[in-house]
Design a protein around this motif. Structure first.
Motif, PDB file in Angstrom:
ATOM      1  N   VAL B  68       0.874  -1.174   0.000  1.00 46.91           N
ATOM      2  CA  VAL B  68       0.000   0.000   0.000  1.00 46.91           C
ATOM      3  C   VAL B  68       0.910   1.223   0.000  1.00 46.91           C
ATOM      4  N   PRO B  69       1.057   1.904  -1.158  1.00 52.36           N
ATOM      5  CA  PRO B  69       1.962   3.057  -1.202  1.00 52.36           C
ATOM      6  C   PRO B  69       1.278   4.298  -0.634  1.00 52.36           C
ATOM      7  N   ALA B  70       2.029   5.095   0.105  1.00 56.90           N
ATOM      8  CA  ALA B  70       1.500   6.356   0.648  1.00 56.90           C
ATOM      9  C   ALA B  70       2.578   7.408   0.494  1.00 56.90           C
ATOM     10  N   VAL B  71       2.281   8.427  -0.278  1.00 56.67           N
ATOM     11  CA  VAL B  71       3.281   9.458  -0.567  1.00 56.67           C
ATOM     12  C   VAL B  71       2.853  10.776   0.074  1.00 56.67           C
ATOM     13  N   VAL B  72       3.749  11.352   0.860  1.00 61.01           N
ATOM     14  CA  VAL B  72       3.452  12.607   1.546  1.00 61.01           C
ATOM     15  C   VAL B  72       4.299  13.728   0.943  1.00 61.01           C
ATOM     16  N   PRO B  73       3.898  14.990   1.137  1.00 64.15           N
ATOM     17  CA  PRO B  73       4.732  16.093   0.632  1.00 64.15           C
ATOM     18  C   PRO B  73       6.109  16.068   1.315  1.00 64.15           C
ATOM     19  N   PRO B  74       7.149  16.516   0.602  1.00 62.65           N
ATOM     20  CA  PRO B  74       8.472  16.531   1.239  1.00 62.65           C
ATOM     21  C   PRO B  74       8.556  17.638   2.278  1.00 62.65           C
ATOM     22  N   GLY B  75       9.451  17.464   3.230  1.00 62.77           N
ATOM     23  CA  GLY B  75       9.707  18.535   4.196  1.00 62.77           C
ATOM     24  C   GLY B  75       9.031  18.328   5.534  1.00 62.77           C
ATOM     25  N   GLU B  76       9.522  19.107   6.477  1.00 61.06           N
ATOM     26  CA  GLU B  76       9.134  18.996   7.885  1.00 61.06           C
ATOM     27  C   GLU B  76       7.625  19.131   8.117  1.00 61.06           C
ATOM     28  N   SER B  77       6.933  19.843   7.209  1.00 63.48           N
ATOM     29  CA  SER B  77       5.496  20.071   7.421  1.00 63.48           C
ATOM     30  C   SER B  77       4.705  18.766   7.400  1.00 63.48           C
ATOM     31  N   SER B  78       5.275  17.707   6.825  1.00 67.00           N
ATOM     32  CA  SER B  78       4.565  16.425   6.827  1.00 67.00           C
ATOM     33  C   SER B  78       4.649  15.708   8.175  1.00 67.00           C
ATOM     34  N   LYS B  79       5.536  16.181   9.040  1.00 68.37           N
ATOM     35  CA  LYS B  79       5.623  15.562  10.374  1.00 68.37           C
ATOM     36  C   LYS B  79       4.572  16.186  11.287  1.00 68.37           C
ATOM     37  N   SER B  80       3.305  16.073  10.875  1.00 69.66           N
ATOM     38  CA  SER B  80       2.221  16.683  11.637  1.00 69.66           C
ATOM     39  C   SER B  80       1.224  15.620  12.053  1.00 69.66           C
ATOM     40  N   LEU B  81       0.413  15.957  13.068  1.00 65.97           N
ATOM     41  CA  LEU B  81      -0.654  15.033  13.475  1.00 65.97           C
ATOM     42  C   LEU B  81      -1.653  14.830  12.343  1.00 65.97           C
ATOM     43  N   ALA B  82      -1.850  15.869  11.508  1.00 62.46           N
ATOM     44  CA  ALA B  82      -2.811  15.748  10.410  1.00 62.46           C
ATOM     45  C   ALA B  82      -2.354  14.690   9.400  1.00 62.46           C
ATOM     46  N   VAL B  83      -1.085  14.741   8.998  1.00 66.15           N
ATOM     47  CA  VAL B  83      -0.582  13.753   8.039  1.00 66.15           C
ATOM     48  C   VAL B  83      -0.537  12.367   8.698  1.00 66.15           C
TER      49      VAL B  83
END
Lengths: 364, 364
Positions: B68-83
Motif C-alpha cells: 500500500v503506497p503512501a506518498v506525503v509532501p516533502p519537508g518537515e510540514s509532513s511531520k504533523s498530526l494531520a498527516v
C-alpha cells in the motif's frame, strides 16, 4: 487499604484500593517520587470533575504541586485525536517537562485518553490512574492506552504502564445502577477466565456489590485487578495469553458497533458476548454448567444476557470481521472450557458463530 | 554489504549497509519474516518516491507482498498530526492488521512520521527503515519516532525500534551537495562524542565522502551508526548517557528555531552548535585542540561554523530555554572534554552560553 502489585519487571506498579485514598494522595505521591517541581496535568471529564476535581486540586496544591487541570466532555467522543491534540497543547503551554506526571481522574475514557497523552508527550512521561468507575478496574491494569479513529476504536495507541493506580472506593458511590452492573461485567469476566471460586463468590455477594458495600466492592476490585495483573504480567504485549482477556469481546464489540449509541453499554455488550462464548464452549464439548453459571452470575449482577432482537445478525457478523483481533482474516474467539478456564480458538466456523448470535436473541 | 547489530535485548535489530540492497530486499525481508499475508504500508515523500518508489513496489509485489503506497509532501510540514492521521486512515482502509509492517522510504521526516504510525497503529506494528539520506543514519538508530506540534518539534512520539534498517548506498547518489554536508554533520558528531580515530579518519577522507564514493560512505555510515547504536544500547530511553547524542543540539535547535526556514539545515545548525560546544569545552579547561579540530573537520565536510550575524542572540537564548532537554529549568549542555569525549553539564552560566553564542558570529 488493599494493595496489589502488577509485576512487569522495571515497569511494575502498585494498585491501591480503599476508602478515602484521595485525602491521602500527597503521601502516596511522595512515596512514589511524583515530581513536585514539574507541572502535573490532571485530566478529568465534566461529570467527574464537578464532584472530585476541586478538592483533589486543593489537596495537591497544598502539598506543593503545580496542578494544571484539564476537563474534557464526558463520553467516548473525547477519545479522539482532536482532544488528544488539545491536551498536548495544554501540556506544552503549561510547561510540562520530562519529569511531569499526567493524572487521569475518571473512567475508562479519561484513563485511555490521558494515558495516551502521557505515552506520547515527549515520547512518554509518568502517568497515574485514579479510576472512578468499576469498569475502569479493567483498563487501569495493563497499560493499554489509546484514542479512537472515526472508523475504528482504540486504533491509535500505545502500551504505557502507570506509576500507580489509586482506587478510592468513595468515588464509586455516586455511580448510577446501570453503570455499576456494566462495570461488574468485566469483574465477572476476570472470574470466568481464571478463577472459579471468585465466580462463585460474585454470585453469592452480588447484592452487596450492587449496593456498593465497600468491603465487597474492595474485594471484587482487588480480585478483578489481580486476575488481569496476573495475565498481563505473563504477556504484556498481547502476543498470546493476554488475548483471553477478550472473552465476550468478539461478539460484544460487534454488538456495540451495530447498536445505537447508548442502547448497550460496553459491559452490557460483553455480558451478552460472554453468554455467546459460553454457548460456543458448550457446543464444542464443555459442560452445560459453563453456560448456566455464566448466565446466572451475569444476571445476578443485573446484566442483560439476551441480544436485542432488532439488531441484524448480518450486520453483527460483518462488524466482527472488522475487529482488530482478526488474525490474518480469521476470527479469534475466546471460548470457555470450564468455569474459570478458557481457550483461544481460531478455527470456529462462521456458521457456528452465526447460529450462536441468532440464539442469543432467544435467551431468557 | 556491511552489517551492524543494534543491541537492545529482544528489540535488537540489524542495519544493512551496501550497494544495490533494494534489489535484494525480498530476500532480506524473508530472512526477517516480514509477513506477506498482511498488507504492507510503504511511506515515502514525493521527491524520493519519484525516483525509488515504483521499482521498490514492483520488487515487493513480485515477491508476493501486498503493498500500500503512501506518498506525503516533502519537508518537515509532513511531520504533523494531520498527516499522521491520514496515514492511519490509509492503513485502516487498506486493512493493515497486527502482522503488517510499515516501511519508511526516505529521510528523517519520513522515518519519524512512518515510525510513529507504526508505533501507534494498533498500539504498535512492525517497522522497517530504508533511509535515503546521510542524515537519516542518525534517526534510523535508536527508535525515536515522532511528529511535531505547531509550537514544538518531536513533542508527540514514542520509542519504537525497527525490525531492520536497510541502507542502499545507491539511493544516496542523487543527494544535493548541501544535504551531503548537512548529513555528515551527524557523522562528525558521532566521532566527536565517542571515537577520536574516527574523527581523524573523517578529516582524511572528507573529499571521498563529499564525492559520495561508496567505500568511504559505507564505512562512515557504518561507524556513525555504530557509535549511535553503542550509546543507545546502553541507555535506550535516554535516562542519562543517551543525552550525549545531543552534542551541538542545544545551540543548534535554538538556531533552527530562530533562523528562517531553509536558512540553516539541521546539520548546518548543529555544526555551528558543535563549534559552540567545543568553545565552551575549552573555556572549561579542555585543550584548545578540541576547538580547532572540531572546526577543521566540520569545514572539511563543507559545513558552516559561523553563526549568521543577523540572528539575534536574545532570541537564541530564549529559544534554548524552550528546548525539551531542559531539566527542571536548567540548560543541559553536552561539552567536549577531549576529541572523542564529552560530558553532560547542567551547571553552565547563562553568561558563558551567551558569550559563546556571540563569539560564534565571529568564527572564520
Amino acid at each position: 487499604m488493599r494493595e496489589l502489585n502488577v509485576e512487569l519487571g522495571e515497569r511494575s506498579y502498585p494498585i491501591y484500593i480503599g476508602e478515602g485514598l484521595l485525602t491521602d494522595i500527597a503521601e502516596i505521591f511522595a512515596r512514589h517520587q511524583i515530581a513536585q517541581k514539574s507541572p502535573l496535568l490532571l485530566v478529568s471529564d465534566e461529570q467527574v470533575a464537578s464532584r472530585y476535581m476541586a478538592p483533589l486540586v486543593e489537596t495537591l496544591r497544598t502539598a506543593g504541586y503545580t496542578v494544571v487541570p484539564a476537563v474534557v466532555p464526558p463520553g467516548e467522543s473525547s477519545k479522539s485525536l482532536a482532544v488528544f491534540e488539545q491536551l498536548i497543547t495544554t501540556a506544552l503551554e503549561a510547561g510540562l517537562d520530562r519529569h511531569s506526571t499526567v493524572v487521569a481522574l475518571g473512567g475508562g475514557v479519561v484513563g485511555d485518553l490521558a494515558g495516551y497523552v502521557a505515552a506520547a508527550y515527549m515520547r512518554g512521561i509518568r502517568f497515574v490512574q485514579i479510576p472512578t468507575t468499576i469498569l475502569a478496574h479493567d483498563s487501569s491494569v495493563g497499560g493499554k492506552v489509546a484514542v479512537n479513529h472515526p472508523s475504528a476504536k482504540n486504533i491509535i495507541g500505545a502500551f504505557h504502564q502507570p506509576e500507580l493506580v489509586l482506587y478510592d472506593l468513595g468515588t464509586l458511590q455516586s455511580l448510577p445502577p446501570r453503570e455499576v452492573s456494566a462495570g461488574l461485567a468485566e469483574v465477572v469476566k476476570h472470574g470466568l477466565i481464571w478463577d472459579e471460586a471468585f465466580v462463585r463468590w460474585i454470585e453469592d455477594n452480588s447484592a452487596d456489590l450492587l449496593a456498593l458495600r465497600p468491603e465487597a466492592l474492595g474485594y471484587a476490585l482487588y480480585k478483578g485487578c489481580g486476575v488481569k495483573a496476573e495475565v498481563v504480567s505473563r504477556d504484556e504485549r498481547e502476543h498470546s495469553l493476554r488475548a483471553i482477556l477478550n472473552l465476550g469481546h468478539t461478539i460484544g464489540h460487534a454488538l456495540e458497533a451495530v447498536a445505537e449509541y447508548d442502547e448497550l453499554l460496553h459491559g452490557e455488550a460483553i455480558s451478552i458476548g460472554m453468554v455467546g462464548a459460553a454457548r460456543i464452549g458448550v457446543a464444542l464439548g464443555a459442560d452445560e454448567e459453563v453456560y448456566t453459571v455464566t448466565k446466572r452470575v451475569l444476571q445476578a449482577c443485573g446484566l442483560p444476557v439476551r441480544l436485542p432482537a432488532h439488531l441484524d445478525t448480518d450486520a453483527i457478523m460483518k462488524a466482527m470481521q472488522h475487529d482488530k483481533k482478526f488474525k490474518e482474516g480469521r476470527m479469534v474467539f475466546i471460548v470457555p472450557t470450564a468455569i474459570g478456564r478458557v481457550e483461544i480458538r481460531q478455527d470456529l466456523s462462521a456458521a457456528l458463530v452465526r447460529e450462536t448470535v441468532d440464539r442469543l436473541k432467544e435467551e431468557a
